[in-house]
Design an enzyme around this catalytic site. Structure first.
Site, PDB file in Angstrom:
ATOM      1  N   HIS A   1      -5.182   5.441   2.248  1.00  0.00           N
ATOM      2  CA  HIS A   1      -5.312   4.625   1.028  1.00  0.00           C
ATOM      3  C   HIS A   1      -6.267   3.443   1.218  1.00  0.00           C
ATOM      4  O   HIS A   1      -6.635   2.790   0.245  1.00  0.00           O
ATOM      5  CB  HIS A   1      -3.951   4.090   0.572  1.00  0.00           C
ATOM      6  CG  HIS A   1      -2.988   5.168   0.179  1.00  0.00           C
ATOM      7  ND1 HIS A   1      -3.277   6.088  -0.798  1.00  0.00           N
ATOM      8  CD2 HIS A   1      -1.751   5.492   0.648  1.00  0.00           C
ATOM      9  CE1 HIS A   1      -2.254   6.936  -0.925  1.00  0.00           C
ATOM     10  NE2 HIS A   1      -1.319   6.589  -0.056  1.00  0.00           N
TER      11      HIS A   1
ATOM     12  N   ASP B   1      -1.813  15.180   2.565  1.00  0.00           N
ATOM     13  CA  ASP B   1      -0.718  14.256   2.250  1.00  0.00           C
ATOM     14  C   ASP B   1      -0.356  14.399   0.763  1.00  0.00           C
ATOM     15  O   ASP B   1      -1.210  14.718  -0.064  1.00  0.00           O
ATOM     16  CB  ASP B   1      -1.165  12.810   2.549  1.00  0.00           C
ATOM     17  CG  ASP B   1      -0.031  11.808   2.407  1.00  0.00           C
ATOM     18  OD1 ASP B   1       0.605  11.498   3.421  1.00  0.00           O
ATOM     19  OD2 ASP B   1       0.226  11.336   1.266  1.00  0.00           O
TER      20      ASP B   1
ATOM     21  N   HIS C   1       0.173  12.139  -1.341  1.00  0.00           N
ATOM     22  CA  HIS C   1      -0.510  11.136  -2.167  1.00  0.00           C
ATOM     23  C   HIS C   1      -2.030  11.285  -2.057  1.00  0.00           C
ATOM     24  O   HIS C   1      -2.544  11.591  -0.978  1.00  0.00           O
ATOM     25  CB  HIS C   1      -0.101   9.729  -1.723  1.00  0.00           C
ATOM     26  CG  HIS C   1       1.380   9.506  -1.775  1.00  0.00           C
ATOM     27  ND1 HIS C   1       2.192   9.686  -0.674  1.00  0.00           N
ATOM     28  CD2 HIS C   1       2.186   9.159  -2.801  1.00  0.00           C
ATOM     29  CE1 HIS C   1       3.453   9.443  -1.019  1.00  0.00           C
ATOM     30  NE2 HIS C   1       3.481   9.123  -2.307  1.00  0.00           N
TER      31      HIS C   1
ATOM     32  N   ASP D   1       4.688  14.551   3.485  1.00  0.00           N
ATOM     33  CA  ASP D   1       5.563  14.098   2.399  1.00  0.00           C
ATOM     34  C   ASP D   1       5.547  15.078   1.226  1.00  0.00           C
ATOM     35  O   ASP D   1       6.130  14.792   0.177  1.00  0.00           O
ATOM     36  CB  ASP D   1       5.222  12.661   1.954  1.00  0.00           C
ATOM     37  CG  ASP D   1       3.744  12.360   1.945  1.00  0.00           C
ATOM     38  OD1 ASP D   1       2.920  13.293   2.084  1.00  0.00           O
ATOM     39  OD2 ASP D   1       3.392  11.174   1.789  1.00  0.00           O
TER      40      ASP D   1
HETATM   41  C1  FKS Z   1       6.820   1.592  -4.866  1.00  0.00           C
HETATM   42  C2  FKS Z   1       6.314   2.967  -4.558  1.00  0.00           C
HETATM   43  C3  FKS Z   1       5.039   2.886  -3.801  1.00  0.00           C
HETATM   44  C4  FKS Z   1       3.793   3.928  -2.127  1.00  0.00           C
HETATM   45  C5  FKS Z   1       3.573   5.246  -1.478  1.00  0.00           C
HETATM   46  C6  FKS Z   1       2.592   5.126  -0.336  1.00  0.00           C
HETATM   47  C7  FKS Z   1       2.332   6.462   0.283  1.00  0.00           C
HETATM   48  C8  FKS Z   1       1.585   6.334   1.604  1.00  0.00           C
HETATM   49  C9  FKS Z   1       1.115   7.655   2.180  1.00  0.00           C
HETATM   50  C10 FKS Z   1       0.461   7.386   3.538  1.00  0.00           C
HETATM   51  F1  FKS Z   1       0.002   8.511   4.056  1.00  0.00           F
HETATM   52  F2  FKS Z   1      -0.538   6.553   3.425  1.00  0.00           F
HETATM   53  F3  FKS Z   1       1.341   6.907   4.373  1.00  0.00           F
HETATM   54  N1  FKS Z   1       4.900   4.018  -3.032  1.00  0.00           N
HETATM   55  N2  FKS Z   1       7.208   0.940  -3.661  1.00  0.00           N
HETATM   56  O1  FKS Z   1       2.174   8.550   2.354  1.00  0.00           O
HETATM   57  O2  FKS Z   1       0.180   8.279   1.335  1.00  0.00           O
HETATM   58 ZN    ZN Z   2       1.723  10.123   1.284  1.00  0.00          ZN
END
Ligand code: FKS
Ligand code: ZN
Length: 343
Positions: free
Chosen positions: A160, A196, A198, A285
């Protein structure tokens, strides 16, 4: 397969995060990396090496220098301002505000260099960030020196983080740093496959106008899923990078038949790109029991992912990103790696 891992990630602990209006312990916690580290030995994946020390110049090849120089200063300045606990940003230069003028106070600078409240600092955070960066570069060195593949057990994750911002648990974009490092050390073309859950908005932003790094992303539809503001299918690259960014957004509830078909398509794009080298942003995830995600992949699917990636026949660097069903992420992440090796 050789892995690279550092214990220094453990100092990045006890961070807070905002979930549905409440401050809770962050899902991104040290036990994630510890479970994966243990699983490597359990299945006999191969030796686990410590990272070599690396200066920050490789980070500055993909990130703005002022952003990288800011990161080690955060916690000392946070404390010098009389604060304790987690340093968390809370004001961002969005539409209608000025993003061209760096502010002075540490509170303001945290927001200036972030896109959300998700990259938080405690005392040991900078050392963990630096170690994660060194893990990625050390593992990249193994692949450059002839290993067919290597695993960078990075923590904190990176995908990110953009050229001048952190967010979503990410500070330095380890995968982007390694991709650029390969380019600077003889690779003509590099492909990045981000599996991933996300969208890897930082990686996309960094390489968006380039044709020497192909970026392929499989992820939750940004209309409903974090990071919300990037990751649509119509983002295909710009300038000479047009056609070299590929997004596969998928809805909540997506199972392996759909997800695997997107992986197949993404792998075909990578094959026809004729990259010299492949980098995998490895998040697990996508697992059905992940506490913050909504895809439905099962443990048995992760080795299949590794086997499909192996079929590309490219020197491959796996870089750890997300995954939060804490005990299971180890089985699933290492499952991708053993599936790769068994193919
Ligand atoms: C409110 C929800 C926010 C954020 C999710 C972040 C995901 C991070 C990821 C990484 F690989 F970077 F670790 N959610 N608190 O899994 O993409
Ligand atoms: Zn993620």
């Amino acid at each position: 397969m050789k892995s690279v891992y550092s214990e220094r990630h453990k100092g990045h602990a006890g961070n807070a995060e905002l979930v549905a209006g409440a401050i809770v312990p962050a899902f991104e916690m040290p036990s994630r990396a510890e479970f994966i580290r243990a699983r490597i030995d359990e299945v006999g994946l191969g030796p686990v090496l410590s990272p070599a020390t690396h200066a920050l110049d490789a980070a500055k090849r993909v990130h703005r220098a002022d952003f990288i120089d800011f990161l080690p200063e955060v916690y000392p300045r946070w404390k010098a301002s009389g604060h304790h606990g987690s340093a968390i940003p809370f004001t961002w230069p969005t539409r209608g505000l000025r993003a061209d003028k760096a502010p002075e106070s540490i509170e303001a600078l945290l927001g200036y260099y972030s896109f959300d409240a998700g990259a938080t600092f405690v005392e040991g955070t900078w050392d963990a960030i630096k170690s994660s960066y060194e893990v990625a570069l050390t593992a990249a060195g193994l692949v450059r020196d002839g290993e067919r593949a290597a695993f960078a057990l990075c923590r904190p994750p990176g995908h990110h983080a953009g050229s001048s911002f952190m967010g979503g648990y990410c500070f330095i974009n380890n995968a982007a740093v390694a991709a650029q490092w390969f380019r600077d050390h003889g690779a003509g073309k590099v492909a990045i496959l981000d599996v991933d859950y996300h969208h890897g908005n930082g990686t996309q932003e960094i390489f968006y106008e380039r044709d020497d790094v192909l970026v392929v992303n499989l992820h939750g539809d940004p209309a409903n899923e974090y990071p919300f503001f990037l990751g649509y299918a119509d983002e295909t690259g710009a300038g000479k990078g047009e056609g070299f960014n590929v997004n596969y957004p998928m809805p909540a509830g997506t199972t392996f038949d759909i997800w695997g078909a997107a992986l197949e398509e993404g792998c075909r794009k990578i094959a026809s790109y004729k990259a010299d080298l492949l980098l995998v942003s490895l998040g697990v995830d996508t697992f059905e029991k992940d506490p913050i995600s909504a895809f439905r992949l099962k443990t048995e699917h992760y080795p299949l992912i590794g086997a499909r990636i192996a079929k590309l026949g490219l020197p491959t660097l796996f870089v750890m990103e997300g995954g939060y069903a804490v005990a299971e992420i180890a089985v699933n992440a290492v499952g991708v790696l053993t599936g790769f090796e068994g193919a």
